[in-house]
Design an enzyme around this catalytic site. Structure first.
Site, mmCIF file in Angstrom:
data_model
loop_
_atom_site.group_PDB
_atom_site.id
_atom_site.type_symbol
_atom_site.label_atom_id
_atom_site.label_comp_id
_atom_site.label_asym_id
_atom_site.label_seq_id
_atom_site.Cartn_x
_atom_site.Cartn_y
_atom_site.Cartn_z
ATOM 1 N N TYR A 159 7.231 4.814 46.459
ATOM 2 C CA TYR A 159 5.795 4.557 46.723
ATOM 3 C C TYR A 159 5.147 5.820 47.277
ATOM 4 O O TYR A 159 4.082 6.255 46.832
ATOM 5 C CB TYR A 159 5.694 3.404 47.715
ATOM 6 C CG TYR A 159 4.293 2.988 48.091
ATOM 7 C CD1 TYR A 159 3.490 2.267 47.202
ATOM 8 C CD2 TYR A 159 3.766 3.299 49.345
ATOM 9 C CE1 TYR A 159 2.203 1.869 47.570
ATOM 10 C CE2 TYR A 159 2.491 2.896 49.711
ATOM 11 C CZ TYR A 159 1.714 2.185 48.820
ATOM 12 O OH TYR A 159 0.445 1.792 49.182
ATOM 13 N N LYS A 163 2.222 8.042 45.618
ATOM 14 C CA LYS A 163 0.901 8.191 46.244
ATOM 15 C C LYS A 163 0.604 9.664 46.541
ATOM 16 O O LYS A 163 -0.550 10.094 46.409
ATOM 17 C CB LYS A 163 0.811 7.342 47.519
ATOM 18 C CG LYS A 163 0.856 5.825 47.255
ATOM 19 C CD LYS A 163 -0.335 5.328 46.438
ATOM 20 C CE LYS A 163 -0.449 3.811 46.443
ATOM 21 N NZ LYS A 163 -1.567 3.312 45.644
ATOM 22 N N THR A 194 -3.732 -7.640 53.292
ATOM 23 C CA THR A 194 -3.790 -8.073 51.884
ATOM 24 C C THR A 194 -2.436 -8.666 51.489
ATOM 25 O O THR A 194 -1.444 -8.472 52.198
ATOM 26 C CB THR A 194 -4.066 -6.887 50.932
ATOM 27 O OG1 THR A 194 -2.908 -6.043 50.956
ATOM 28 C CG2 THR A 194 -5.295 -6.091 51.326
HETATM 29 N N1 LIG Z 1 -2.414 -3.262 51.842
HETATM 30 C C1 LIG Z 1 -2.231 -2.111 52.457
HETATM 31 O O1 LIG Z 1 -1.922 -2.048 53.646
HETATM 32 C C2 LIG Z 1 -2.408 -0.814 51.688
HETATM 33 C C3 LIG Z 1 -2.362 0.398 52.398
HETATM 34 C C4 LIG Z 1 -2.565 1.566 51.712
HETATM 35 C C5 LIG Z 1 -2.797 1.562 50.366
HETATM 36 N N2 LIG Z 1 -2.831 0.374 49.694
HETATM 37 C C6 LIG Z 1 -3.092 0.435 48.266
HETATM 38 O O2 LIG Z 1 -4.255 -0.332 47.976
HETATM 39 C C7 LIG Z 1 -4.152 -0.836 46.635
HETATM 40 C C8 LIG Z 1 -4.400 -2.327 46.635
HETATM 41 O O3 LIG Z 1 -3.379 -2.954 47.371
HETATM 42 P P1 LIG Z 1 -3.527 -4.414 47.984
HETATM 43 O O4 LIG Z 1 -2.999 -4.321 49.358
HETATM 44 O O5 LIG Z 1 -4.877 -4.925 47.738
HETATM 45 O O6 LIG Z 1 -2.418 -5.170 47.115
HETATM 46 P P2 LIG Z 1 -2.390 -6.615 46.431
HETATM 47 O O7 LIG Z 1 -0.943 -6.902 46.258
HETATM 48 O O8 LIG Z 1 -3.257 -7.576 47.159
HETATM 49 O O9 LIG Z 1 -3.065 -6.369 44.997
HETATM 50 C C9 LIG Z 1 -2.453 -5.568 44.048
HETATM 51 C C10 LIG Z 1 -3.243 -5.659 42.769
HETATM 52 O O10 LIG Z 1 -2.643 -4.762 41.831
HETATM 53 C C11 LIG Z 1 -2.374 -5.478 40.641
HETATM 54 N N3 LIG Z 1 -1.172 -4.932 40.012
HETATM 55 C C12 LIG Z 1 0.059 -4.767 40.554
HETATM 56 N N4 LIG Z 1 0.892 -4.268 39.633
HETATM 57 C C13 LIG Z 1 0.166 -4.124 38.497
HETATM 58 C C14 LIG Z 1 0.468 -3.663 37.186
HETATM 59 N N5 LIG Z 1 1.697 -3.252 36.848
HETATM 60 N N6 LIG Z 1 -0.536 -3.659 36.274
HETATM 61 C C15 LIG Z 1 -1.779 -4.091 36.577
HETATM 62 N N7 LIG Z 1 -2.118 -4.523 37.800
HETATM 63 C C16 LIG Z 1 -1.149 -4.545 38.735
HETATM 64 C C17 LIG Z 1 -2.170 -6.923 41.032
HETATM 65 O O11 LIG Z 1 -2.392 -7.762 39.908
HETATM 66 C C18 LIG Z 1 -3.224 -7.055 42.124
HETATM 67 O O12 LIG Z 1 -4.476 -7.296 41.531
HETATM 68 C C19 LIG Z 1 -2.777 -0.434 46.126
HETATM 69 O O13 LIG Z 1 -2.876 0.742 45.355
HETATM 70 C C20 LIG Z 1 -2.012 -0.174 47.405
HETATM 71 O O14 LIG Z 1 -0.933 0.697 47.212
HETATM 72 C C21 LIG Z 1 -2.639 -0.819 50.316
#
Ligand SMILES: NC(=O)c1ccc[n+]([C@@H]2O[C@H](COP(=O)([O-])OP(=O)(O)OC[C@H]3O[C@@H](n4cnc5c(N)ncnc54)[C@H](O)[C@@H]3O)[C@@H](O)[C@H]2O)c1
Length: 254
Positions: A159, A163, A194
């Site tokens: 990951y 990133k 989330t």
């Molecule tokens: N939640 C956190 O703390 C956090 C922190 C830093 C960065 N992020 C980043 O923010 C973004 C959103 O994360 P989130 O927390 O909302 O996650 P989440 O699990 O709520 O949502 C993930 C989304 O990505 C989609 N997805 C996953 N794999 C996929 C694939 N192979 N093809 C198409 N769609 C796919 C899912 O369908 C979903 O809509 C991500 O890139 C994550 O890495 C999240």
């Protein structure tokens, strides 16, 4: 909805990946509230359809494409579907992500490939497919990386590598397109409340203090708060912002 920004995306089309859940859903909502026609992309078609209808009413039922962003063919098809449905593309927001939490020694080839495919390959495939449309309309891309794109995170080798790669991809493409009207930026969120976080499967024997060091010093953020930054970067108010990488982390990187 924030009344001061209503209409800033009127007439604009935005493709948002990961729109079925978490931050992607919040971004789709924020851009819709600001007047955009949002086209949602995510892996899980039923949840995506439901979400798009909740956000955009009956129009939402036509504005989505289930796709696995790990596939370049699916990414190109999703962009084509957005353009044929809504007549063009002004904003691409790469939000979809996946996070394997595992001791590095236990990471399988499949784990490693998935982290890189979803978090790094997908944003590139979508950007490549979207470029001609974005260039034609002076559009922009916002890539959602993570604080894991700026610093290390324990038990997250794939990951974190992906990133960091997405931050590099953002900067490389920003320089390449400097002479055009296209803008490309990235945000690096800290911990958000989330499903990605609430569904974490921690491997046995993790050092939780080490995990917490990589988490949120002021608690987990709401995705809607991070979505406001995405909406700003994607708007004309950010016309001078290009090639930038912003931490949106409630003090994590301070
Ligand atoms: N939640 C956190 O703390 C956090 C922190 C830093 C960065 N992020 C980043 O923010 C973004 C959103 O994360 P989130 O927390 O909302 O996650 P989440 O699990 O709520 O949502 C993930 C989304 O990505 C989609 N997805 C996953 N794999 C996929 C694939 N192979 N093809 C198409 N769609 C796919 C899912 O369908 C979903 O809509 C991500 O890139 C994550 O890495 C999240």
């Amino acid at each position: 909805m924030d009344d001061t920004v209503v209409g800033s995306f009127t007439g604009k089309v935005a493709l948002v990946t990961g729109a079925s859940s978490g931050l992607g859903r919040a971004v789709a909502q924020a851009l819709t509230d600001r007047g955009a026609q949002v086209f949602g992309v995510a892996r899980d078609g039923d949840a995506l359809r439901r979400t798009m209808i909740e956000i955009a009413g009956s129009d939402g039922a036509k504005r989505y494409a289930p796709a696995d962003v790990a596939s370049s063919v699916a990414c190109t098809a999703a962009v084509d579907s957005c353009v044929s449905t809504l007549g063009g593309l002004d904003v691409l927001v790469n939000v979809a992500g996946a996070h394997t939490l595992r001791h590095s020694a236990d990471v399988t080839d499949e784990d490693w490939a998935r982290d890189l495919a979803v978090n790094l390959n997908g944003p590139f495939y979508l950007a490549r497919a979207a470029l001609p449309h974005l260039l034609a309309r002076g559009g922009n891309i916002v890539n959602v990386a993570s604080v894991a794109g700026l610093e290390g995170q324990a038990y997250s080798a794939g990951y974190c590598a992906a990133k960091h790669g997405l931050v590099g991809l953002t900067r490389a493409m920003a320089l390449e397109f400097t002479g055009t009207s296209l803008r490309i930026n990235a945000i690096c969120p800290g911990g958000m409340m989330t499903p990605q976080v609430t569904n974490f499967a921690f491997p046995e024997g993790v050092d939780f203090e080490l995990v917490m060091k990589s988490a949120a010093p002021r608690g987990l953020m709401e995705p809607g708060d991070v979505a406001k930054m995405v909406a700003f970067l994607a708007s004309d108010d950010a016309s001078a912002v290009h090639g930038a990488v912003y931490a949106v982390d409630n003090g994590k990187m301070a």
